[in-house]
Design a protein around this motif. Structure first.
Motif, PDB file in Angstrom:
ATOM      1  N   SER A 188     -26.793  -3.957 -17.320  1.00 39.56           N
ATOM      2  CA  SER A 188     -27.813  -2.976 -16.964  1.00 39.56           C
ATOM      3  C   SER A 188     -28.179  -3.390 -15.454  1.00 39.56           C
ATOM      4  CB  SER A 188     -29.042  -3.093 -17.882  1.00 39.56           C
ATOM      5  OG  SER A 188     -28.525  -2.650 -19.330  1.00 39.56           O
ATOM      6  N   ILE A 189     -28.134  -2.379 -14.608  1.00 36.43           N
ATOM      7  CA  ILE A 189     -28.893  -2.386 -13.453  1.00 36.43           C
ATOM      8  C   ILE A 189     -30.221  -1.444 -13.164  1.00 36.43           C
ATOM      9  CG2 ILE A 189     -28.240  -1.871 -10.834  1.00 36.43           C
ATOM     10  CD1 ILE A 189     -26.456  -3.767 -12.211  1.00 36.43           C
ATOM     11  N   ILE A 190     -31.314  -2.052 -12.651  1.00 34.09           N
ATOM     12  CA  ILE A 190     -32.459  -1.360 -12.124  1.00 34.09           C
ATOM     13  C   ILE A 190     -32.557  -1.259 -10.636  1.00 34.09           C
ATOM     14  CG2 ILE A 190     -34.819  -1.205 -12.333  1.00 34.09           C
ATOM     15  CD1 ILE A 190     -34.591  -2.733 -15.169  1.00 34.09           C
ATOM     16  N   VAL A 191     -32.614  -0.009 -10.265  1.00 35.58           N
ATOM     17  CA  VAL A 191     -32.797   0.294  -8.745  1.00 35.58           C
ATOM     18  C   VAL A 191     -34.232   0.476  -8.454  1.00 35.58           C
ATOM     19  CG1 VAL A 191     -31.951   1.637  -6.775  1.00 35.58           C
ATOM     20  CG2 VAL A 191     -30.425   0.994  -8.685  1.00 35.58           C
ATOM     21  N   SER A 192     -34.788  -0.176  -7.587  1.00 33.43           N
ATOM     22  CA  SER A 192     -36.337   0.202  -7.180  1.00 33.43           C
ATOM     23  C   SER A 192     -36.411   1.497  -6.233  1.00 33.43           C
ATOM     24  CB  SER A 192     -36.965  -0.974  -6.745  1.00 33.43           C
ATOM     25  OG  SER A 192     -38.244  -0.637  -6.225  1.00 33.43           O
ATOM     26  N   LEU A 193     -36.614   2.640  -6.525  1.00 34.90           N
ATOM     27  CA  LEU A 193     -36.858   3.567  -5.852  1.00 34.90           C
ATOM     28  C   LEU A 193     -38.030   3.596  -4.862  1.00 34.90           C
ATOM     29  CD1 LEU A 193     -36.056   6.829  -7.749  1.00 34.90           C
ATOM     30  CD2 LEU A 193     -34.493   5.667  -5.955  1.00 34.90           C
ATOM     31  N   LEU A 194     -38.988   2.868  -5.392  1.00 33.01           N
ATOM     32  CA  LEU A 194     -40.143   2.639  -4.722  1.00 33.01           C
ATOM     33  C   LEU A 194     -39.909   1.771  -3.394  1.00 33.01           C
ATOM     34  CD1 LEU A 194     -43.250   3.485  -4.316  1.00 33.01           C
ATOM     35  CD2 LEU A 194     -43.656   1.334  -5.792  1.00 33.01           C
ATOM     36  N   GLY A 195     -38.896   0.815  -3.769  1.00 39.59           N
ATOM     37  CA  GLY A 195     -38.340  -0.174  -2.736  1.00 39.59           C
ATOM     38  C   GLY A 195     -37.605   0.326  -1.804  1.00 39.59           C
ATOM     39  N   LEU A 196     -36.850   0.992  -2.141  1.00 40.23           N
ATOM     40  CA  LEU A 196     -35.908   1.709  -1.111  1.00 40.23           C
ATOM     41  C   LEU A 196     -36.408   2.860  -0.397  1.00 40.23           C
ATOM     42  CD1 LEU A 196     -32.657   2.823  -3.295  1.00 40.23           C
ATOM     43  CD2 LEU A 196     -32.655   0.888  -1.697  1.00 40.23           C
ATOM     44  N   HIS A 197     -37.389   3.840  -1.010  1.00 42.39           N
ATOM     45  CA  HIS A 197     -38.011   4.736  -0.212  1.00 42.39           C
ATOM     46  C   HIS A 197     -39.061   4.274   0.801  1.00 42.39           C
ATOM     47  CE1 HIS A 197     -36.852   8.135  -3.287  1.00 42.39           C
ATOM     48  NE2 HIS A 197     -36.091   7.774  -2.424  1.00 42.39           N
ATOM     49  N   ARG A 198     -39.583   2.968   0.406  1.00 44.47           N
ATOM     50  CA  ARG A 198     -40.569   2.484   1.691  1.00 44.47           C
ATOM     51  C   ARG A 198     -39.982   1.390   2.404  1.00 44.47           C
ATOM     52  NH1 ARG A 198     -46.552   2.682  -0.656  1.00 44.47           N
ATOM     53  NH2 ARG A 198     -46.529   4.951  -1.766  1.00 44.47           N
ATOM     54  N   ASP A 199     -38.803   1.168   2.555  1.00 48.80           N
ATOM     55  CA  ASP A 199     -38.120   0.274   3.047  1.00 48.80           C
ATOM     56  C   ASP A 199     -38.121   0.911   4.697  1.00 48.80           C
ATOM     57  OD1 ASP A 199     -36.053  -1.105   4.646  1.00 48.80           O
ATOM     58  OD2 ASP A 199     -35.004  -1.553   2.916  1.00 48.80           O
ATOM     59  N   ASN A 200     -38.515   0.232   5.766  1.00 49.51           N
ATOM     60  CA  ASN A 200     -38.457   0.887   6.895  1.00 49.51           C
ATOM     61  C   ASN A 200     -37.076   0.902   7.787  1.00 49.51           C
ATOM     62  OD1 ASN A 200     -41.433   1.062   7.721  1.00 49.51           O
ATOM     63  ND2 ASN A 200     -41.681  -1.058   7.423  1.00 49.51           N
ATOM     64  N   LYS A 201     -36.216   0.107   7.332  1.00 48.43           N
ATOM     65  CA  LYS A 201     -34.743   0.188   8.067  1.00 48.43           C
ATOM     66  C   LYS A 201     -34.364   1.530   7.377  1.00 48.43           C
ATOM     67  CE  LYS A 201     -34.014  -4.677   7.543  1.00 48.43           C
ATOM     68  NZ  LYS A 201     -34.099  -5.587   6.494  1.00 48.43           N
ATOM     69  N   LEU A 202     -34.600   1.949   6.049  1.00 46.13           N
ATOM     70  CA  LEU A 202     -34.006   3.352   5.625  1.00 46.13           C
ATOM     71  C   LEU A 202     -35.048   4.552   5.832  1.00 46.13           C
ATOM     72  CD1 LEU A 202     -33.446   2.088   2.111  1.00 46.13           C
ATOM     73  CD2 LEU A 202     -31.829   2.124   4.038  1.00 46.13           C
ATOM     74  N   PHE A 203     -36.243   4.409   5.929  1.00 46.70           N
ATOM     75  CA  PHE A 203     -37.209   5.371   6.556  1.00 46.70           C
ATOM     76  C   PHE A 203     -37.945   4.706   7.440  1.00 46.70           C
ATOM     77  CE2 PHE A 203     -35.623   5.911   2.158  1.00 46.70           C
ATOM     78  CZ  PHE A 203     -35.323   7.142   2.024  1.00 46.70           C
ATOM     79  N   PRO A 204     -37.876   4.877   8.524  1.00 47.46           N
ATOM     80  CA  PRO A 204     -39.043   4.340   9.861  1.00 47.46           C
ATOM     81  C   PRO A 204     -40.011   4.602   9.558  1.00 47.46           C
ATOM     82  CG  PRO A 204     -36.706   5.263  10.701  1.00 47.46           C
ATOM     83  CD  PRO A 204     -36.808   5.679   9.269  1.00 47.46           C
ATOM     84  N   ASN A 205     -41.045   3.554   9.788  1.00 49.96           N
ATOM     85  CA  ASN A 205     -42.526   3.704   9.551  1.00 49.96           C
ATOM     86  C   ASN A 205     -42.871   4.273   8.072  1.00 49.96           C
ATOM     87  OD1 ASN A 205     -45.150   3.421  10.249  1.00 49.96           O
ATOM     88  ND2 ASN A 205     -45.305   5.251  11.480  1.00 49.96           N
ATOM     89  N   ALA A 206     -42.301   3.742   7.175  1.00 51.19           N
ATOM     90  CA  ALA A 206     -42.186   4.120   5.840  1.00 51.19           C
ATOM     91  C   ALA A 206     -43.634   4.309   5.043  1.00 51.19           C
ATOM     92  CB  ALA A 206     -41.372   3.253   4.901  1.00 51.19           C
ATOM     93  N   GLU A 207     -44.433   3.384   5.554  1.00 50.86           N
ATOM     94  CA  GLU A 207     -45.819   3.479   5.062  1.00 50.86           C
ATOM     95  C   GLU A 207     -46.663   4.840   5.296  1.00 50.86           C
ATOM     96  OE1 GLU A 207     -46.999   1.684   2.467  1.00 50.86           O
ATOM     97  OE2 GLU A 207     -44.897   0.636   2.390  1.00 50.86           O
ATOM     98  N   CYS A 208     -46.138   5.171   6.424  1.00 45.90           N
ATOM     99  CA  CYS A 208     -46.743   6.466   6.979  1.00 45.90           C
ATOM    100  C   CYS A 208     -46.358   7.734   6.364  1.00 45.90           C
ATOM    101  CB  CYS A 208     -46.673   6.512   8.248  1.00 45.90           C
ATOM    102  SG  CYS A 208     -47.357   7.950   9.353  1.00 45.90           S
ATOM    103  N   TYR A 209     -47.204   8.582   6.206  1.00 47.27           N
ATOM    104  CA  TYR A 209     -46.809   9.915   5.557  1.00 47.27           C
ATOM    105  C   TYR A 209     -46.552  10.916   6.666  1.00 47.27           C
ATOM    106  CZ  TYR A 209     -47.299  14.044   2.597  1.00 47.27           C
ATOM    107  OH  TYR A 209     -47.034  15.425   1.953  1.00 47.27           O
ATOM    108  N   ASP A 210     -45.285  11.076   6.739  1.00 50.65           N
ATOM    109  CA  ASP A 210     -44.906  12.034   7.860  1.00 50.65           C
ATOM    110  C   ASP A 210     -43.630  12.854   7.408  1.00 50.65           C
ATOM    111  OD1 ASP A 210     -43.845  12.768  10.302  1.00 50.65           O
ATOM    112  OD2 ASP A 210     -42.749  10.986  10.876  1.00 50.65           O
TER     113      ASP A 210
END
Length: 171
Positions: free
Chosen positions: A79-101
Motif C-alpha cells: 500500500s502506498i500513500i501519497v501526500s497531496l498536501l505535501g506535493l501541492h505545497r512543495d515550492n519546487k513544484l509550485f513556486p511560492n506554494a504557501e501563497c494563494y496565487d
C-alpha cells in the motif's frame, strides 16, 4: 471564498469576471456562462491545490519497483500513500506554494508542475465525478459572490485540525 476575502484585489477580479460574463449572457447563469468565467476557474484550481479535499491518495503497487539511486524496492501489493498536501505545497513544484496565487494556473504564467497537480487523483483511479464537482463548485461560488458581500474577520492563514482524513479548519 476564504482566500478571496483575504485579498481585496483578487475578490474584485472575481467579481469583475462574474459581472462581465453575466452581462455578456444577459444575466443568464448556465453551463456556457460558467465555463467562460476564466478567473473563477483559476481560483477553483488554486483552492484545490492549496486545500485538497482529501489530502492523500492511496494506491497499491502493482509490480515490484526499484527506487532510483536506492537499494530499496517497493514490493508488489504494498500500500502506498501519497501526500497531496505535501506535493501541492512543495515550492519546487509550485513556486511560492504557501501563497494563494490563482494566476499560477493561467495560460500566460503556467507556473506549476502539471504532473504533480492532482486534486482529483490521477490515472485510471481518478475521481469519476470531477467535472461535475468543478461545475457545482463554480456555480456555488458565483451564487454566493453575486448575492452576498463577504468580508474577512481577520487576515490570517487557515489552521487545520489534523485529526481527520480531510482538511478540517480549526474553529
Amino acid at each position: 471564498l476564504y482566500e478571496l476575502t483575504q485579498n481585496e484585489k483578487l475578490m474584485q477580479r472575481a467579481l469583475e469576471d462574474i459581472k462581465k460574463t453575466l452581462e455578456k449572457h444577459d444575466g443568464n447563469l448556465n453551463y456556457e456562462t460558467i465555463m467562460e468565467m476564466k478567473f473563477i476557474d483559476l481560483c477553483v484550481k488554486e483552492t484545490l491545490r492549496k486545500y485538497p479535499g482529501l489530502p492523500i491518495l492511496n494506491r497499491e503497487c502493482t509490480k515490484d519497483y526499484k527506487i532510483t539511486n536506492s537499494k530499496f524496492t517497493i514490493q508488489k501489493g504494498t500500500s502506498i500513500i501519497v501526500s497531496l498536501l505535501g506535493l501541492h505545497r512543495d515550492n519546487k513544484l509550485f513556486p511560492n506554494a504557501e501563497c494563494y496565487d490563482p494566476d499560477r494556473f493561467s495560460d500566460e504564467r503556467h507556473d506549476y508542475n502539471e504532473e504533480m497537480y492532482m486534486p482529483f487523483g490521477a490515472g485510471p483511479r481518478n475521481c469519476i465525478a470531477f467535472r461535475m464537482g468543478l461545475l457545482v463548485s463554480k456555480v456555488a461560488i458565483v451564487m454566493l459572490l453575486i448575492n452576498f458581500d463577504l468580508d474577512a474577520h481577520s487576515i490570517k492563514e487557515l489552521e487545520f485540525d489534523y485529526g481527520s482524513v480531510g482538511l478540517v479548519p480549526k474553529p
